[in-house]
Design an enzyme around this catalytic site. Structure first.
Site, PDB file in Angstrom:
ATOM      1  N   CYS A 132      30.926 119.886 124.522  1.00 13.74           N
ATOM      2  CA  CYS A 132      30.553 121.243 124.140  1.00 13.74           C
ATOM      3  C   CYS A 132      31.612 121.829 123.201  1.00 13.74           C
ATOM      4  O   CYS A 132      32.351 122.755 123.543  1.00 13.74           O
ATOM      5  CB  CYS A 132      30.378 122.111 125.376  1.00 13.74           C
ATOM      6  SG  CYS A 132      29.649 123.712 125.003  1.00 13.74           S
ATOM      7  N   GLU A 133      31.739 121.236 122.058  1.00 12.04           N
ATOM      8  CA  GLU A 133      32.563 121.637 120.920  1.00 12.04           C
ATOM      9  C   GLU A 133      31.886 121.024 119.692  1.00 12.04           C
ATOM     10  O   GLU A 133      31.023 120.160 119.823  1.00 12.04           O
ATOM     11  CB  GLU A 133      33.986 121.060 121.014  1.00 12.04           C
ATOM     12  CG  GLU A 133      34.810 121.502 122.185  1.00 12.04           C
ATOM     13  CD  GLU A 133      35.437 122.868 121.993  1.00 12.04           C
ATOM     14  OE1 GLU A 133      35.344 123.410 120.871  1.00 12.04           O
ATOM     15  OE2 GLU A 133      36.015 123.382 122.968  1.00 12.04           O
TER      16      GLU A 133
ATOM     17  N   ARG B 214      39.849 110.583 117.191  1.00 12.85           N
ATOM     18  CA  ARG B 214      40.419 110.406 115.856  1.00 12.85           C
ATOM     19  C   ARG B 214      39.577 111.047 114.736  1.00 12.85           C
ATOM     20  O   ARG B 214      40.146 111.661 113.822  1.00 12.85           O
ATOM     21  CB  ARG B 214      40.641 108.923 115.558  1.00 12.85           C
ATOM     22  CG  ARG B 214      41.668 108.285 116.490  1.00 12.85           C
ATOM     23  CD  ARG B 214      41.964 106.846 116.116  1.00 12.85           C
ATOM     24  NE  ARG B 214      42.743 106.785 114.891  1.00 12.85           N
ATOM     25  CZ  ARG B 214      42.274 106.371 113.738  1.00 12.85           C
ATOM     26  NH1 ARG B 214      41.008 105.980 113.617  1.00 12.85           N
ATOM     27  NH2 ARG B 214      43.052 106.347 112.663  1.00 12.85           N
TER      28      ARG B 214
END
Length: 409
Positions: free
Chosen positions: A338-339, A308
């Site tokens: 990994c973002e 969210r």
């Protein structure tokens, strides 16, 4: 909320850190007493009205939550065959379940009707198909789009003119033509404005639109005003005044019923309102990284468990359970995906140390249900605390769970 303020669990003498120690990290934990209290607030706000609460279970479909809802007399609103099946597994009769599809294959609608659920029709093509298939042998509701913009942000508004949901109120003549052509049994009109609506005014506005439309349908039994009540996300947050909303809607509903010529049943479909405040996502701090630009708190969870904040820019209050009295410092709280994976930016917290337990509040709605296995990460366990007892209601996933549907192992 200061770091010393109690969490909702404190009245039950439940130690959040102990839950994490027992069931592992990360962990979703839900407080049944909060769900009971929120349902009671809605019932009290509409005291004297023939009210039916339909829990929008897309917010949280854990079977233990569904069974709790059934225990306290709350029925279900579902949006998929899977949710319908879960409701019946949890002990609901299909007749207690409303199926509110959005552009689904018509065979999904057929399966819901055949099971005994009542369908909320959201398009002219679906209404045509429903009439051709069932004539007047099966009842249905029609979802009206009132062309009113309201909600926390554009991503959670569902009643404005550009929304995909429902049949525009401007197309009522077409609706009535199809209804007459097939003698369709319309027992209710429905609308859902959106989520995080702070004030009573949008509800009153769409109610007036729906009441006016209802006068053109002679055999109604139900008016369904959806949900979307604002819940508290941060200290001092503005929430929907349920007492005022109940008073104003009840007055207008009673006036409409008198004009219509008989009493109807009023439905609401809260999701977040019933379960959001009950939930906590508990995590452990893995790394505290001091950087010239920011101090980063890394935790053993991420957008794969609670998307969210990244999806909606939503705020979740964070407590440092392990060091509530520590000196305040400012951090970015980030996940392990990994973002770009940020839970909170420039958040002031009692000093966070490696290994500290953090609690994300308001995690009972759209947390686990929107979770994923991105980066081949496992979904967490879930625990329900109710009547003074904590019990595991979903085990933690394993690698075998991720692999079991693959065919070339």
């Amino acid at each position: 909320m200061s770091s010393a303020e109690p969490t909702p669990f404190s009245t039950h003498q439940i130690d959040l850190a102990a839950l994490l120690e027992t069931y592992g990290s990360p962990l979703y934990a839900y407080d049944g007493a909060t769900i009971r209290r929120k349902a009671g607030e809605l019932k009290q706000a509409f005291d004297g009205i023939d009210l039916k609460i339909k829990y929008a279970c897309k917010a949280n479909t854990n079977l233990a939550i569904l069974r709790l809802m059934r225990e306290i007399g709350v029925e279900l609103d579902v949006v998929s065959p899977g949710e319908l099946e879960m409701g019946m597994i949890a002990g609901y009769n299909a007749s207690q379940i409303t199926f509110t599809p959005s552009g689904v294959p018509f065979e999904e609608v057929r399966s819901a009707v055949d099971a005994g659920a009542i369908v909320n029709v959201d398009s002219i093509p679906l209404l045509e198909w429903f009439g051709q298939t069932y004539g007047n042998t099966k009842p249905c509701l029609i979802r009206i789009k009132p062309n009113v913009a309201a909600g926390g942000n554009a991503k959670i508004m569902t009643a404005h003119a550009d929304s995909k949901f429902g049949i525009s109120v401007l197309m009522l003549d077409e609706v009535l033509e199809v209804v007459k052509k097939y003698d369709i049994k319309i027992v209710g009109l429905h609308q859902h404005t959106g989520s995080d609506i702070k004030d009573a005014e949008p509800f009153l506005k769409v109610a007036d639109i729906l009441f006016e439309a209802a006068k053109r349908f002679p055999d109604l039994e139900i008016i369904d005003l959806g949900g979307g009540f604002k819940v508290s996300y941060l200290p001092g947050d503005h929430v929907t005044d349920m007492e005022l909303l109940g008073k104003n809607i009840s007055e207008r509903f009673n006036t409409f019923c008198n004009e219509y010529g008989r009493k109807l049943q009023l439905w609401f479909e809260p999701g977040k309102f019933l379960v959001s405040e009950s939930g906590f996502l508990l995590v452990k701090t893995t790394v505290v990284k001091e950087d010239p630009a920011r101090n980063f708190v890394h935790v053993d969870s991420g957008l794969n468990h609670l998307i969210r904040p990244m999806m909606y820019g939503s705020y979740h209050h964070i407590l440092n359970i392990s060091n509530p009295g520590g000196p305040l410092k400012t951090y970015n709280v980030v996940g392990y995906i990994c973002e770009t994976d940020t839970f909170a930016t420039d958040r002031e917290l009692p000093e966070v140390r490696q290994g500290d337990v953090l609690a994300f509040l308001n995690a009972g709605a759209y947390g686990f249900t929107m979770s994923s296995n991105y980066n081949a990460r496992l979904r967490p366990a879930e625990v329900l605390v109710d009547n003074g007892n904590a019990r595991l209601v979903r085990r933690r996933e394993t690698l075998e769970d991720l692999l079991k549907t693959q065919m070339d192992i």
